[in-house]
Design a protein around this motif. Structure first.
Motif, PDB file in Angstrom:
ATOM      1  N   SER A 148       1.002  -1.140  -0.267  1.00 57.62           N
ATOM      2  CA  SER A 148      -0.070  -0.050  -0.045  1.00 57.62           C
ATOM      3  C   SER A 148       0.607   1.116   0.087  1.00 57.62           C
ATOM      4  CB  SER A 148      -0.906   0.109   1.288  1.00 57.62           C
ATOM      5  OG  SER A 148      -1.876  -0.983   1.134  1.00 57.62           O
ATOM      6  N   ILE A 149       2.102   1.246   0.808  1.00 56.84           N
ATOM      7  CA  ILE A 149       2.826   2.592   0.794  1.00 56.84           C
ATOM      8  C   ILE A 149       3.562   2.781  -0.596  1.00 56.84           C
ATOM      9  CG2 ILE A 149       4.864   3.329   2.009  1.00 56.84           C
ATOM     10  CD1 ILE A 149       2.286   3.168   3.850  1.00 56.84           C
ATOM     11  N   ASP A 150       3.986   1.636  -1.139  1.00 56.67           N
ATOM     12  CA  ASP A 150       4.561   1.714  -2.535  1.00 56.67           C
ATOM     13  C   ASP A 150       3.565   2.074  -3.426  1.00 56.67           C
ATOM     14  OD1 ASP A 150       6.931   0.694  -1.311  1.00 56.67           O
ATOM     15  OD2 ASP A 150       6.386  -1.396  -2.146  1.00 56.67           O
ATOM     16  N   LEU A 151       2.404   1.833  -3.625  1.00 62.09           N
ATOM     17  CA  LEU A 151       1.247   2.043  -4.319  1.00 62.09           C
ATOM     18  C   LEU A 151       1.203   3.847  -4.083  1.00 62.09           C
ATOM     19  CD1 LEU A 151      -1.077  -0.854  -4.293  1.00 62.09           C
ATOM     20  CD2 LEU A 151       0.178   0.255  -6.266  1.00 62.09           C
ATOM     21  N   ILE A 152       1.003   4.123  -3.245  1.00 57.44           N
ATOM     22  CA  ILE A 152       0.762   5.663  -2.738  1.00 57.44           C
ATOM     23  C   ILE A 152       1.695   6.409  -3.180  1.00 57.44           C
ATOM     24  CG2 ILE A 152       0.152   7.290  -0.840  1.00 57.44           C
ATOM     25  CD1 ILE A 152      -0.962   4.932   0.623  1.00 57.44           C
ATOM     26  N   ASN A 153       3.005   5.974  -2.848  1.00 51.68           N
ATOM     27  CA  ASN A 153       4.237   6.560  -3.243  1.00 51.68           C
ATOM     28  C   ASN A 153       4.509   6.737  -4.715  1.00 51.68           C
ATOM     29  OD1 ASN A 153       5.122   7.307  -0.628  1.00 51.68           O
ATOM     30  ND2 ASN A 153       6.469   5.299  -0.602  1.00 51.68           N
ATOM     31  N   GLN A 154       3.859   5.825  -5.698  1.00 45.84           N
ATOM     32  CA  GLN A 154       3.808   5.766  -7.009  1.00 45.84           C
ATOM     33  C   GLN A 154       3.166   7.352  -7.575  1.00 45.84           C
ATOM     34  OE1 GLN A 154       2.911   2.822  -9.714  1.00 45.84           O
ATOM     35  NE2 GLN A 154       3.014   1.476  -8.124  1.00 45.84           N
ATOM     36  N   ILE A 155       2.327   7.644  -6.704  1.00 40.76           N
ATOM     37  CA  ILE A 155       1.350   8.696  -6.990  1.00 40.76           C
ATOM     38  C   ILE A 155       2.215   9.995  -6.557  1.00 40.76           C
ATOM     39  CG2 ILE A 155      -0.747  10.168  -6.580  1.00 40.76           C
ATOM     40  CD1 ILE A 155      -1.059   7.401  -8.392  1.00 40.76           C
ATOM     41  N   ARG A 156       2.667  10.051  -5.482  1.00 38.84           N
ATOM     42  CA  ARG A 156       3.414  10.950  -4.750  1.00 38.84           C
ATOM     43  C   ARG A 156       4.629  11.221  -5.552  1.00 38.84           C
ATOM     44  NH1 ARG A 156       1.380  12.913  -0.087  1.00 38.84           N
ATOM     45  NH2 ARG A 156       3.523  13.528   0.828  1.00 38.84           N
ATOM     46  N   GLU A 157       5.483  10.255  -6.082  1.00 37.87           N
ATOM     47  CA  GLU A 157       6.680  10.616  -6.535  1.00 37.87           C
ATOM     48  C   GLU A 157       6.458  11.568  -7.894  1.00 37.87           C
ATOM     49  OE1 GLU A 157       9.314   7.216  -7.326  1.00 37.87           O
ATOM     50  OE2 GLU A 157       9.314   6.728  -5.148  1.00 37.87           O
ATOM     51  N   ARG A 158       5.053  10.897  -8.561  1.00 42.16           N
ATOM     52  CA  ARG A 158       4.859  11.903  -9.564  1.00 42.16           C
ATOM     53  C   ARG A 158       4.471  13.479  -9.437  1.00 42.16           C
ATOM     54  NH1 ARG A 158       0.083  10.487 -13.927  1.00 42.16           N
ATOM     55  NH2 ARG A 158      -1.300  10.866 -11.979  1.00 42.16           N
ATOM     56  N   ALA A 159       3.753  13.565  -8.011  1.00 45.16           N
ATOM     57  CA  ALA A 159       3.159  14.505  -7.611  1.00 45.16           C
ATOM     58  C   ALA A 159       4.437  15.576  -7.254  1.00 45.16           C
ATOM     59  CB  ALA A 159       2.136  14.365  -6.531  1.00 45.16           C
ATOM     60  N   PHE A 160       5.432  15.136  -6.859  1.00 38.11           N
ATOM     61  CA  PHE A 160       6.418  16.012  -6.311  1.00 38.11           C
ATOM     62  C   PHE A 160       7.764  15.893  -7.148  1.00 38.11           C
ATOM     63  CE2 PHE A 160       3.923  15.189  -2.489  1.00 38.11           C
ATOM     64  CZ  PHE A 160       3.899  16.402  -1.800  1.00 38.11           C
ATOM     65  N   GLY A 161       7.645  15.107  -8.200  1.00 38.52           N
ATOM     66  CA  GLY A 161       8.943  14.780  -8.902  1.00 38.52           C
ATOM     67  C   GLY A 161      10.261  14.198  -8.407  1.00 38.52           C
TER      68      GLY A 161
ATOM     69  N   SER B 123      11.569  11.620  -4.656  1.00 41.30           N
ATOM     70  CA  SER B 123      11.067  10.465  -3.753  1.00 41.30           C
ATOM     71  C   SER B 123      11.131  11.346  -2.455  1.00 41.30           C
ATOM     72  CB  SER B 123      11.861   9.387  -3.817  1.00 41.30           C
ATOM     73  OG  SER B 123      13.149   9.596  -3.773  1.00 41.30           O
ATOM     74  N   ASN B 124      11.224  12.714  -2.183  1.00 44.82           N
ATOM     75  CA  ASN B 124      11.532  13.245  -0.953  1.00 44.82           C
ATOM     76  C   ASN B 124      10.281  13.156   0.083  1.00 44.82           C
ATOM     77  OD1 ASN B 124      14.040  13.698  -2.123  1.00 44.82           O
ATOM     78  ND2 ASN B 124      13.797  15.794  -2.587  1.00 44.82           N
ATOM     79  N   HIS B 125       9.174  13.145  -0.533  1.00 46.25           N
ATOM     80  CA  HIS B 125       8.029  13.201   0.232  1.00 46.25           C
ATOM     81  C   HIS B 125       7.289  11.753   0.349  1.00 46.25           C
ATOM     82  CE1 HIS B 125       8.689  17.301  -1.079  1.00 46.25           C
ATOM     83  NE2 HIS B 125       7.883  17.606  -0.088  1.00 46.25           N
ATOM     84  N   ASN B 126       7.872  10.671  -0.064  1.00 42.80           N
ATOM     85  CA  ASN B 126       7.441   9.419   0.102  1.00 42.80           C
ATOM     86  C   ASN B 126       7.297   9.234   1.625  1.00 42.80           C
ATOM     87  OD1 ASN B 126       7.716   9.107  -2.751  1.00 42.80           O
ATOM     88  ND2 ASN B 126       8.975   7.269  -2.444  1.00 42.80           N
ATOM     89  N   TYR B 127       6.157   8.239   1.740  1.00 38.81           N
ATOM     90  CA  TYR B 127       5.742   7.407   3.164  1.00 38.81           C
ATOM     91  C   TYR B 127       6.827   6.355   3.031  1.00 38.81           C
ATOM     92  CZ  TYR B 127       1.456  10.562   3.185  1.00 38.81           C
ATOM     93  OH  TYR B 127       0.752  11.352   3.293  1.00 38.81           O
ATOM     94  N   THR B 128       6.866   5.955   4.489  1.00 36.37           N
ATOM     95  CA  THR B 128       7.446   4.814   4.929  1.00 36.37           C
ATOM     96  C   THR B 128       6.785   3.939   5.735  1.00 36.37           C
ATOM     97  OG1 THR B 128       8.437   5.452   6.890  1.00 36.37           O
ATOM     98  CG2 THR B 128       9.644   5.849   4.856  1.00 36.37           C
ATOM     99  N   LEU B 129       6.947   2.718   6.002  1.00 36.45           N
ATOM    100  CA  LEU B 129       6.000   1.924   6.595  1.00 36.45           C
ATOM    101  C   LEU B 129       5.876   2.223   8.127  1.00 36.45           C
ATOM    102  CD1 LEU B 129       4.718  -0.722   6.044  1.00 36.45           C
ATOM    103  CD2 LEU B 129       6.625  -2.031   6.817  1.00 36.45           C
ATOM    104  N   THR B 130       6.908   3.033   8.586  1.00 36.96           N
ATOM    105  CA  THR B 130       6.826   3.730   9.808  1.00 36.96           C
ATOM    106  C   THR B 130       5.933   4.796  10.121  1.00 36.96           C
ATOM    107  OG1 THR B 130       8.797   4.788   9.747  1.00 36.96           O
ATOM    108  CG2 THR B 130       8.809   2.513  10.769  1.00 36.96           C
ATOM    109  N   SER B 131       5.458   5.331   9.125  1.00 34.57           N
ATOM    110  CA  SER B 131       4.694   6.671   8.745  1.00 34.57           C
ATOM    111  C   SER B 131       3.352   6.615   9.625  1.00 34.57           C
ATOM    112  CB  SER B 131       4.625   7.196   7.326  1.00 34.57           C
ATOM    113  OG  SER B 131       5.896   7.361   6.764  1.00 34.57           O
ATOM    114  N   PHE B 132       2.703   5.270   9.466  1.00 32.19           N
ATOM    115  CA  PHE B 132       1.518   5.013  10.005  1.00 32.19           C
ATOM    116  C   PHE B 132       1.810   3.749  11.034  1.00 32.19           C
ATOM    117  CE2 PHE B 132       1.375   6.358   5.568  1.00 32.19           C
ATOM    118  CZ  PHE B 132       0.643   7.424   5.758  1.00 32.19           C
ATOM    119  N   THR B 133       0.799   4.008  12.203  1.00 35.35           N
ATOM    120  CA  THR B 133       0.807   2.760  12.977  1.00 35.35           C
ATOM    121  C   THR B 133      -0.580   2.057  13.067  1.00 35.35           C
ATOM    122  OG1 THR B 133       0.141   4.473  14.648  1.00 35.35           O
ATOM    123  CG2 THR B 133       2.513   4.191  14.506  1.00 35.35           C
TER     124      THR B 133
END
Length: 552
Positions: A419-432, A434-444
């Motif tokens: 799930s994190i990787d899928l969201i990051n696909q969208i966010r990497e395009r949105a920000f150009g 990977s600086n704003h990517n989520y990690t597994l520890t971003s959510f508990t």
């Protein structure tokens, strides 16, 4: 000669224009019950007639009904802006959606009934018959899906010879879902992965196998959300939704484009028919339906000579990260007045600035904006007074599917890397990057990731007709709308402060909202759905109970 083509009328009083299936075609003769559905050409024209109502059912109604009544869209003074339930029964836009979808169903019923009875040898190749039936079944499913998203429960009519004297009754949501699934599965057996444009005029606007998988995914996600709301086990529904999401991806026909604005590029045929759009009301005049005049609704006259019908609330504008390309490239918060030679600049304030930007002494003069605008539907023909704009109205695109899969996996498994990787696909395009990517520890917790997904879908899919449906499915409708209304109040009080006004002087701008009224939003509120238009409930009072579920 040019004629109006009417066959086997569906004279049900559910919709004013449900009384016939009309086609404006160059026909050799007027079709009657004796000579219609005799040839393959007749059958093709009958199916084409279904698409004729696709635009009317979805544009502009989809934005009024699914965006404007949420935190994604804004129109000052509109009953739909955190909607006034009492005024909606007579709404033209509500009737437009109701009528348009019933017109599609009516034409689909006629086509299915009649094409089924035609001899196979009428079609060359013979597979053409099943292909036409598949299109009709998909379009009927699509229309019922749209109706149930908007009104929750509606009558279930699959008979092309419906009795005009009949008194329509509401079907249950489970009965309606079962019919939608049945039609989509029939369509799935025959629809192609991709239409051959050299053989099929208007192929861009026809559904594919990928679109069918996508709507099966959406159907099961909606069912899973409803089961969860009722305290029931939704695991099987989420699993089915996951299967169909994976099937969309496995077609290999779709991909994310390089930039957030690319899926909306109207400038060339190739740009409009891109690999991110799975299903849309297409702009092309070669399609059985076209999305003409779409861009005019989303741009103000003094920016791009549009009609200023839909805008983006400041409250959403302020939520974007300043580095997000969806903010920089798709939202317009500053522009010069195209009519003012001396120079007037319109500018959106920050929350700290609101109410203080107007400055007639500056050069150029600054006028404060009370909202911003989306460039998803850019009016390319500005200044030409040509309102046949070349913009698609996306109904399902690949970015949506990726976020849906992330949501499904979170509901099944809790916080997980996929799930994190899928969201990051969208966010990497949105920000150009990977600086704003989520990690597994971003959510508990599952709930925390669900909330982040809800926000990401708002940033990515605002003004694409999915927000209200997302909020209901995720169980966040009341939460997000209450937060939006609180933000409106905060903005207004800051405006009072910056303008030196007495606190409460502008309270009429926020006190009208349900959160501050005697009828605040409930978690499971009937206002999540819309009343069937009064023109029909007046004649058939039992249709008034279309939202008769238990409110909490």
């Amino acid at each position: 000669m040019k004629t109006i083509y009417k066959i086997y009328p569906l004279t049900v009083a559910l919709a004013v224009a449900f009384s016939s299936c009309e086609l404006n075609e160059d026909l050799e003769s007027v079709y009657t019950t004796h000579n219609a559905y005799v040839t393959e050409k007749n059958a093709q024209e009958g199916v084409n007639g279904i698409y004729r109502y696709l635009k009317g059912a979805n544009h502009p109604a989809t934005f009024y009904l699914n965006d404007l009544c949420t935190d994604a869209c804004y129109k000052s003074g509109s009953d739909f802006e955190i909607f006034n339930d009492n005024n909606l029964g007579g709404s033209v836009e509500l009737a437009r959606a109701y009528n348009g979808n019933w017109q599609m169903i009516g034409c689909a019923n006629v086509a299915i009934d009649n094409i089924t009875l035609m001899d196979d040898e009428k079609f060359k190749p013979v597979e053409k018959k099943e292909e036409l039936l598949a299109e009709a079944h998909f379009m009927r499913a699509f229309a019922f899906y749209q109706l149930t998203n908007i009104f929750y429960e509606v009558p279930l009519i699959t008979n092309g010879y419906y009795d005009a004297a009949a008194n329509p009754t509401l079907a249950t949501i489970d009965e309606l879902d079962a019919q939608i699934e049945k039609d989509l599965l029939i369509a799935l057996n025959t629809l192609p992965l991709q239409w051959d444009a050299s053989k099929y005029e208007g192929s861009e606007g026809r559904p594919t196998k990928g679109a069918t998988y996508g709507y099966l995914m959406r159907l099961y996600m909606r069912k899973a959300g409803r089961l969860s709301e009722e305290g029931k086990d939704a695991t099987a529904a989420w699993q089915a939704a996951l299967n169909y999401a994976d099937q969309v991806i496995a077609t290999g026909k779709y991909s994310l484009l390089a930039k957030p604005e690319d899926p909306f590029n109207p400038r060339t045929y190739e740009a409009r028919n891109n690999a991110e759009i799975i299903y849309a009301v297409r702009s092309t005049d070669k399609s059985p339906s076209g999305s003409y005049d779409l861009a005019l609704y989303f741009t103000p006259w003094r920016y791009n000579m549009g009609w200023d019908i839909f805008s983006v609330p400041l409250e959403l504008y302020w939520k974007f990260d300043k580095d997000d390309l969806r903010l920089k490239n798709l939202l317009v918060g500053e522009y010069p007045d195209v009519y003012d030679k001396a120079g007037i600049k319109y500018q959106a304030p920050t929350l700290a600035q609101v109410g203080s930007l107007d400055n007639d002494k500056s050069n150029p003069k600054v006028k404060e904006l009370g909202q911003v605008y989306t460039n998803k539907y850019f009016y390319e023909k500005s200044g030409t007074y040509d309102y046949n704009t070349p913009n698609n109205l996306p109904l399902l695109r690949y970015a949506d599917v990726l976020l849906c899969k992330a949501e499904i996996l979170n509901e099944l498994n809790g916080v997980n890397q996929t799930s994190i990787d899928l969201i990051n696909q969208i966010r990497e395009r949105a920000f150009g990057n990977s600086n704003h990517n989520y990690t597994l520890t971003s959510f508990t917790t599952k709930e925390a990731l669900r909330s982040a997904l809800c926000d990401e879908r708002l940033f990515e899919l605002n003004n694409e007709g999915v927000r209200r449906i997302d909020l209901i499915r995720m169980g966040l409708w009341k939460d997000r709308l209450d937060s939006y209304m609180e933000a409106i109040k905060e903005k207004t009080e800051k405006q009072e402060q910056n303008r030196g006004l007495t606190k409460g002087f502008l309270s009429a701008q926020w006190s009208v909202y349900p959160k501050f009224s005697s009828n605040p939003l409930k978690k499971y509120d009937k206002r999540r759905y819309f009343p069937i238009p009064k023109v029909y409930t007046s004649k058939f009072p039992n249709l008034e109970s279309n939202r008769s579920f238990k409110e909490q």
